[in-house]
Design a protein around this motif. Sequence first.
Motif, PDB file in Angstrom:
ATOM      1  N   GLN A  39     -12.226   0.577  -8.623  1.00  0.00           N
ATOM      2  CA  GLN A  39     -11.438  -0.104  -9.664  1.00  0.00           C
ATOM      3  C   GLN A  39     -10.365  -1.022  -9.072  1.00  0.00           C
ATOM      4  O   GLN A  39      -9.664  -1.699  -9.811  1.00  0.00           O
ATOM      5  CB  GLN A  39     -10.773   0.942 -10.567  1.00  0.00           C
ATOM      6  N   GLY A  40     -10.245  -1.000  -7.757  1.00  0.00           N
ATOM      7  CA  GLY A  40      -9.302  -1.915  -7.106  1.00  0.00           C
ATOM      8  C   GLY A  40      -8.016  -1.292  -6.592  1.00  0.00           C
ATOM      9  O   GLY A  40      -7.122  -2.009  -6.141  1.00  0.00           O
ATOM     10  N   TRP A  41      -7.910   0.019  -6.658  1.00  0.00           N
ATOM     11  CA  TRP A  41      -6.704   0.653  -6.120  1.00  0.00           C
ATOM     12  C   TRP A  41      -6.688   0.513  -4.597  1.00  0.00           C
ATOM     13  O   TRP A  41      -7.665   0.825  -3.927  1.00  0.00           O
ATOM     14  CB  TRP A  41      -6.674   2.137  -6.495  1.00  0.00           C
ATOM     15  N   PRO A  42      -5.558   0.060  -4.028  1.00  0.00           N
ATOM     16  CA  PRO A  42      -5.469  -0.106  -2.571  1.00  0.00           C
ATOM     17  C   PRO A  42      -5.464   1.262  -1.867  1.00  0.00           C
ATOM     18  O   PRO A  42      -4.874   2.221  -2.372  1.00  0.00           O
ATOM     19  CB  PRO A  42      -4.126  -0.811  -2.359  1.00  0.00           C
ATOM     20  N   VAL A  43      -6.102   1.350  -0.709  1.00  0.00           N
ATOM     21  CA  VAL A  43      -6.122   2.615   0.027  1.00  0.00           C
ATOM     22  C   VAL A  43      -4.858   2.812   0.863  1.00  0.00           C
ATOM     23  O   VAL A  43      -4.553   3.922   1.298  1.00  0.00           O
ATOM     24  CB  VAL A  43      -7.360   2.715   0.952  1.00  0.00           C
ATOM     25  N   ASN A  44      -4.122   1.724   1.077  1.00  0.00           N
ATOM     26  CA  ASN A  44      -2.911   1.824   1.886  1.00  0.00           C
ATOM     27  C   ASN A  44      -1.639   1.882   1.037  1.00  0.00           C
ATOM     28  O   ASN A  44      -0.583   1.389   1.423  1.00  0.00           O
ATOM     29  CB  ASN A  44      -2.829   0.672   2.897  1.00  0.00           C
TER      30      ASN A  44
END
Length: 275
Positions: A39-44
């Motif tokens: 969904q586009g959530w950043p991993v950092n």
Amino acid sequence: MVLEWSSGSKEDYVVSDWTPVHEAAIHGRLLSLRNLISQGWPVNLITADRVSPLHEACLGGHPSCANILLKHGAQVNGVTTDWHTPLFNACVSGSQDCVNLLLQHGASPYPASDLASPIHEAAKRGHVACVETLVAHGGDVDHNIGHLGTPLYLACENQQVACAKKLLESGASVNQGRGLDSPLHAVARASCGDLALLLMDFGADTQAKNAEGKRPSELVPPESPLTQLFLQREGPPSLLQLCRLRIRKCFRTRQHHKINGLVLPEELKQFLLHM
């Protein structure tokens, strides 16, 4: 939730409150984590304390979640405000799979700060497999931290026999502890017979004096059976023991496994390896 873009030394990251990505990572919810990333959530994402989802996945001991985060670019050597790296957190949880995964993705086995050393944490908690993996990837078995001492000292102080044995088998110095306090001093205070025998078999100096001028035998609690053990081990070591220690000394740290390659009878190899 508050999101704020910041510029790190290597790549951009996002400062935020606690997020669903952190929540999924620490609880090992792999499907939820995959959905959030898609969904586009950043991993950092990092919190105000610089805690990332990868930190949480490793603290929870969830290698599958750690793996998906790393595959999507999670920073493997990110450091929190407490100097915790994902590798340190993996050693807290005792997840050898997480430790392996992180090292394979470039995690440094050396601590970012002496306030949070992975090998010390693993030794203190008795996570033998983590210690073994760190050593195999270049972790320093004799890394001495002022307020902690060596990994061996911490293992002995916390009566982690298996970890102490693994460190000694990997070439850790049997007499390096915390300042003048040797691992044998720590064992004497705890009155741990198994550890005392182990250390003596690896050549611990029973006459070493700590900062108070006391030998290990002088720190044994009254009426402890350890007193008799020290009496039995008084005097110089046997010729057999001296030969074993001398041969082992020829093999540097992390090289003792090469004893198996010597052209010697199997029983003699096992003797040299303390098996």
